[in-house]
Design a protein around this motif. Structure first.
Motif, PDB file in Angstrom:
ATOM      1  N   THR A 230       0.848  -1.170   0.000  1.00 56.13           N
ATOM      2  CA  THR A 230       0.000   0.000   0.000  1.00 56.13           C
ATOM      3  C   THR A 230       0.884   1.221   0.000  1.00 56.13           C
ATOM      4  O   THR A 230       1.905   1.259   0.667  1.00 56.13           O
ATOM      5  N   ALA A 231       0.525   2.208  -0.769  1.00 61.51           N
ATOM      6  CA  ALA A 231       1.317   3.434  -0.856  1.00 61.51           C
ATOM      7  C   ALA A 231       0.362   4.602  -0.986  1.00 61.51           C
ATOM      8  O   ALA A 231      -0.745   4.481  -1.498  1.00 61.51           O
ATOM      9  N   GLY A 232       0.834   5.749  -0.528  1.00 61.21           N
ATOM     10  CA  GLY A 232       0.042   6.943  -0.713  1.00 61.21           C
ATOM     11  C   GLY A 232      -1.144   7.041   0.230  1.00 61.21           C
ATOM     12  O   GLY A 232      -2.094   7.758  -0.039  1.00 61.21           O
ATOM     13  N   ALA A 233      -1.127   6.289   1.332  1.00 60.00           N
ATOM     14  CA  ALA A 233      -2.206   6.402   2.306  1.00 60.00           C
ATOM     15  C   ALA A 233      -2.184   7.789   2.933  1.00 60.00           C
ATOM     16  O   ALA A 233      -1.175   8.487   2.896  1.00 60.00           O
ATOM     17  N   VAL A 234      -3.320   8.171   3.508  1.00 60.08           N
ATOM     18  CA  VAL A 234      -3.394   9.489   4.132  1.00 60.08           C
ATOM     19  C   VAL A 234      -2.675   9.442   5.479  1.00 60.08           C
ATOM     20  O   VAL A 234      -3.008   8.633   6.341  1.00 60.08           O
ATOM     21  N   TRP A 235      -1.709  10.317   5.641  1.00 63.24           N
ATOM     22  CA  TRP A 235      -0.933  10.370   6.878  1.00 63.24           C
ATOM     23  C   TRP A 235      -1.245  11.689   7.586  1.00 63.24           C
ATOM     24  O   TRP A 235      -1.202  12.766   6.988  1.00 63.24           O
ATOM     25  N   GLY A 236      -1.526  11.620   8.894  1.00 58.69           N
ATOM     26  CA  GLY A 236      -1.663  12.831   9.673  1.00 58.69           C
ATOM     27  C   GLY A 236      -0.295  13.428   9.970  1.00 58.69           C
ATOM     28  O   GLY A 236       0.730  12.763   9.870  1.00 58.69           O
ATOM     29  N   ARG A 237      -0.279  14.695  10.355  1.00 61.01           N
ATOM     30  CA  ARG A 237       0.991  15.373  10.608  1.00 61.01           C
ATOM     31  C   ARG A 237       1.778  14.692  11.731  1.00 61.01           C
ATOM     32  O   ARG A 237       2.977  14.494  11.631  1.00 61.01           O
ATOM     33  N   THR A 238       1.076  14.311  12.807  1.00 61.26           N
ATOM     34  CA  THR A 238       1.762  13.653  13.918  1.00 61.26           C
ATOM     35  C   THR A 238       2.341  12.317  13.479  1.00 61.26           C
ATOM     36  O   THR A 238       3.465  11.955  13.843  1.00 61.26           O
ATOM     37  N   GLU A 239       1.567  11.564  12.690  1.00 66.28           N
ATOM     38  CA  GLU A 239       2.060  10.281  12.178  1.00 66.28           C
ATOM     39  C   GLU A 239       3.297  10.475  11.305  1.00 66.28           C
ATOM     40  O   GLU A 239       4.259   9.715  11.398  1.00 66.28           O
ATOM     41  N   GLN A 240       3.269  11.490  10.461  1.00 65.79           N
ATOM     42  CA  GLN A 240       4.424  11.752   9.600  1.00 65.79           C
ATOM     43  C   GLN A 240       5.658  12.091  10.424  1.00 65.79           C
ATOM     44  O   GLN A 240       6.763  11.625  10.129  1.00 65.79           O
ATOM     45  N   GLN A 241       5.482  12.906  11.461  1.00 60.34           N
ATOM     46  CA  GLN A 241       6.614  13.295  12.299  1.00 60.34           C
ATOM     47  C   GLN A 241       7.174  12.098  13.053  1.00 60.34           C
ATOM     48  O   GLN A 241       8.396  11.944  13.167  1.00 60.34           O
ATOM     49  N   ASP A 242       6.293  11.237  13.573  1.00 56.47           N
ATOM     50  CA  ASP A 242       6.753  10.044  14.286  1.00 56.47           C
ATOM     51  C   ASP A 242       7.491   9.109  13.331  1.00 56.47           C
ATOM     52  O   ASP A 242       8.549   8.563  13.679  1.00 56.47           O
TER      53      ASP A 242
ATOM     54  N   THR B 262      11.559  -7.452  12.166  1.00 53.73           N
ATOM     55  CA  THR B 262      11.648  -6.902  13.521  1.00 53.73           C
ATOM     56  C   THR B 262      11.654  -5.381  13.484  1.00 53.73           C
ATOM     57  O   THR B 262      10.924  -4.721  14.240  1.00 53.73           O
ATOM     58  N   VAL B 263      12.461  -4.802  12.608  1.00 59.70           N
ATOM     59  CA  VAL B 263      12.474  -3.339  12.453  1.00 59.70           C
ATOM     60  C   VAL B 263      11.096  -2.842  12.019  1.00 59.70           C
ATOM     61  O   VAL B 263      10.603  -1.804  12.494  1.00 59.70           O
ATOM     62  N   HIS B 264      10.457  -3.569  11.125  1.00 63.33           N
ATOM     63  CA  HIS B 264       9.138  -3.202  10.617  1.00 63.33           C
ATOM     64  C   HIS B 264       8.127  -3.098  11.760  1.00 63.33           C
ATOM     65  O   HIS B 264       7.354  -2.119  11.843  1.00 63.33           O
ATOM     66  N   ALA B 265       8.126  -4.080  12.638  1.00 60.99           N
ATOM     67  CA  ALA B 265       7.195  -4.043  13.766  1.00 60.99           C
ATOM     68  C   ALA B 265       7.516  -2.876  14.700  1.00 60.99           C
ATOM     69  O   ALA B 265       6.605  -2.201  15.204  1.00 60.99           O
ATOM     70  N   LEU B 266       8.791  -2.623  14.929  1.00 61.47           N
ATOM     71  CA  LEU B 266       9.178  -1.491  15.784  1.00 61.47           C
ATOM     72  C   LEU B 266       8.746  -0.168  15.168  1.00 61.47           C
ATOM     73  O   LEU B 266       8.254   0.727  15.866  1.00 61.47           O
ATOM     74  N   ALA B 267       8.944  -0.036  13.860  1.00 58.74           N
ATOM     75  CA  ALA B 267       8.582   1.208  13.178  1.00 58.74           C
ATOM     76  C   ALA B 267       7.074   1.442  13.202  1.00 58.74           C
ATOM     77  O   ALA B 267       6.616   2.575  13.048  1.00 58.74           O
ATOM     78  N   ARG B 268       6.307   0.364  13.426  1.00 55.85           N
ATOM     79  CA  ARG B 268       4.855   0.491  13.538  1.00 55.85           C
ATOM     80  C   ARG B 268       4.414   0.598  14.996  1.00 55.85           C
ATOM     81  O   ARG B 268       3.221   0.551  15.294  1.00 55.85           O
ATOM     82  N   GLY B 269       5.376   0.735  15.909  1.00 55.15           N
ATOM     83  CA  GLY B 269       5.040   1.019  17.297  1.00 55.15           C
ATOM     84  C   GLY B 269       4.962  -0.162  18.231  1.00 55.15           C
ATOM     85  O   GLY B 269       4.537  -0.019  19.380  1.00 55.15           O
ATOM     86  N   GLU B 270       5.374  -1.356  17.797  1.00 55.21           N
ATOM     87  CA  GLU B 270       5.329  -2.526  18.673  1.00 55.21           C
ATOM     88  C   GLU B 270       6.534  -2.544  19.615  1.00 55.21           C
ATOM     89  O   GLU B 270       7.540  -1.871  19.393  1.00 55.21           O
ATOM     90  N   SER B 271       6.446  -3.365  20.664  1.00 59.07           N
ATOM     91  CA  SER B 271       7.578  -3.551  21.576  1.00 59.07           C
ATOM     92  C   SER B 271       8.635  -4.417  20.901  1.00 59.07           C
ATOM     93  O   SER B 271       8.352  -5.132  19.923  1.00 59.07           O
ATOM     94  N   LEU B 272       9.862  -4.389  21.418  1.00 59.03           N
ATOM     95  CA  LEU B 272      10.927  -5.188  20.819  1.00 59.03           C
ATOM     96  C   LEU B 272      10.653  -6.679  21.004  1.00 59.03           C
ATOM     97  O   LEU B 272      10.839  -7.471  20.073  1.00 59.03           O
ATOM     98  N   ASP B 273      10.198  -7.067  22.182  1.00 60.79           N
ATOM     99  CA  ASP B 273       9.878  -8.478  22.402  1.00 60.79           C
ATOM    100  C   ASP B 273       8.788  -8.930  21.434  1.00 60.79           C
ATOM    101  O   ASP B 273       8.888  -9.993  20.801  1.00 60.79           O
ATOM    102  N   GLY B 274       7.744  -8.113  21.280  1.00 60.53           N
ATOM    103  CA  GLY B 274       6.670  -8.445  20.351  1.00 60.53           C
ATOM    104  C   GLY B 274       7.147  -8.486  18.916  1.00 60.53           C
ATOM    105  O   GLY B 274       6.704  -9.322  18.112  1.00 60.53           O
ATOM    106  N   ALA B 275       8.082  -7.595  18.572  1.00 62.50           N
ATOM    107  CA  ALA B 275       8.623  -7.557  17.208  1.00 62.50           C
ATOM    108  C   ALA B 275       9.397  -8.837  16.898  1.00 62.50           C
ATOM    109  O   ALA B 275       9.297  -9.398  15.796  1.00 62.50           O
ATOM    110  N   VAL B 276      10.176  -9.309  17.866  1.00 65.68           N
ATOM    111  CA  VAL B 276      10.938 -10.544  17.660  1.00 65.68           C
ATOM    112  C   VAL B 276       9.988 -11.735  17.545  1.00 65.68           C
ATOM    113  O   VAL B 276      10.188 -12.632  16.721  1.00 65.68           O
ATOM    114  N   GLN B 277       8.935 -11.738  18.338  1.00 62.21           N
ATOM    115  CA  GLN B 277       7.949 -12.820  18.250  1.00 62.21           C
ATOM    116  C   GLN B 277       7.283 -12.836  16.873  1.00 62.21           C
ATOM    117  O   GLN B 277       7.020 -13.913  16.304  1.00 62.21           O
TER     118      GLN B 277
END
Length: 372
Positions: free
Chosen positions: A4-16, A212-227
């Motif tokens: 998916t590309a070009g989804a609508v991003w809010g300003r806060t989401e873009q900054q994060d 793992t990086v993908h899950a972290l970049a989406r806001g998950e915990s590191l343990d959850g990302a590894v799982q």
């Protein structure tokens, strides 16, 4: 490949998102830089050179403090290739592994040439950065895998016996494709790793790290990302050594105070899955980024690779502001890394406006041409 590309991003989401992109790329580079002076040294050699606590601050490598290795160089070309792949998507000729291979060939040219060839109109801006032409001990597998125009694939990988961590250490940017499904992120990272590192443990480690990086970049915990990475690995033939290494890292967190002995035990012979496990462990037990990176480089396994992997995880988890300012101040190529990070974040959040059906930005197309 789909995304998916070009989804609508809010300003806060873009900054994060931009903070996490910057954090990932800068964190990986800082970890690489911290580990470079002691890469290949045993723990006692490190302590003899830097004191009983080992290396605790940046030290000179390649004639200066803050010098990156080939690992950071290749990570930046991974980002460049991903942006170019997104730009080419509008043409209908979309095959990201090919675009990444072309990007890696541009890096390989920096290792042969004295400097940029401005006649190559399709090189884009990154390949014209003079500082990237420094040769920083690239692994033999990289030079062999990218020594000709033939692209390694999973069916016919380059260097099928190569188990080193270098392909994994360039794979953090795949995880920043936050609009992609995790299994597609893993598949792209795996396919691109096989272009130089053809052993299953090497390319599956790259896929596991990217997820793992993908899950972290989406806001998950590191343990959850590894799982999440473990769950995706389970369906892959030959995943057992990588899965066992990651499970070992998770279990080691509960085994007393962290220290070099445990990191060395996880890293083992310095193969991709061992270095990945050591980096995951260091990020899990880190009191802060500085502590985690010091732990990641003070051992006898590949220090630059472990530092780079741990730095990418910590940067994706905490964002740019968690990184040590004093280390960032001395980081070689920092303006370029920031510029590339911001371009990536812009492409991921505003891509259609830059090169979509409504018309392409001439400046953007000059930076990331649709050609080679």
């Amino acid at each position: 490949m789909g995304a998916t590309a070009g989804a609508v991003w809010g300003r806060t989401e873009q900054q994060d998102f931009r903070s996490r992109v910057r954090g990932t790329l800068l964190g990986a580079a800082v970890g690489d830089v911290l580990g470079a002076p002691v890469d290949g040294l045993g723990l006692e050699e490190i302590r003899q050179a830097h004191g009983p606590e080992g290396l605790v601050d940046l030290a000179p490598a390649y004639g200066r403090r803050g010098a990156v290795t080939h690992l950071t160089q290749l990570t930046l070309f991974t980002v460049d290739g991903l942006i170019r792949a997104q730009v080419r998507r509008d043409t209908g000729a979309w095959h990201p592994p090919t675009d990444l291979h072309r990007a890696y060939l541009r890096w390989a040219a920096t290792q042969r040439d004295w400097g940029p060839d401005l006649r190559r109109k399709d090189d884009g801006w990154l390949a014209r950065e003079e500082w990237l032409y420094a040769r920083r001990d690239p692994a033999r597998a990289l030079l062999l895998g990218l020594g000709d125009d033939m692209m390694g694939t999973l069916e016919a990988p380059k260097s099928p016996g190569e188990t080193g961590p270098e392909a994994t250490a360039r794979s953090a940017p795949f995880g920043l494709l936050v609009g992609w499904e995790p299994q597609l992120v893993a598949q792209l990272a795996v396919e691109c790793a096989a272009q130089t590192h053809g052993h299953p443990t090497a390319y599956l480690s790259a896929g596991a790290y990217a997820v793992t990086v993908h899950a972290l970049a989406r806001g998950e915990s590191l343990d959850g990302a590894v799982q999440r990475a473990l769950a995706l690995l389970a369906a892959r033939p030959g995943h057992e050594p990588v899965s066992e290494a990651l499970q070992h890292a998770l279990g080691a967190v509960r085994q007393g105070l962290p220290g070099p002995t445990r990191v060395e035990e996880l890293a083992g012979r310095g193969t991709a899955e061992g270095v990945l496990a050591a980096a995951v462990y260091c990020a899990l037990v880190a009191e802060d980024v500085r502590h985690g990176l010091r732990l990641a480089v003070n051992h006898g396994a590949p220090s630059a690779s472990t530092g780079a992997l741990a730095g990418g995880l910590l940067g994706a988890l905490h964002g740019e502001t968690a990184l040590p300012p004093a280390w960032l101040a001395e980081l070689e190529g920092r303006p370029t890394i920031l510029e590339l990070a911001d371009d990536f974040a812009m492409e991921m959040t505003q891509g259609p406006a830059l090169h979509g059906p409504a018309g392409a930005s001439p400046g953007w197309m000059a930076r990331y041409p649709r050609g080679a």
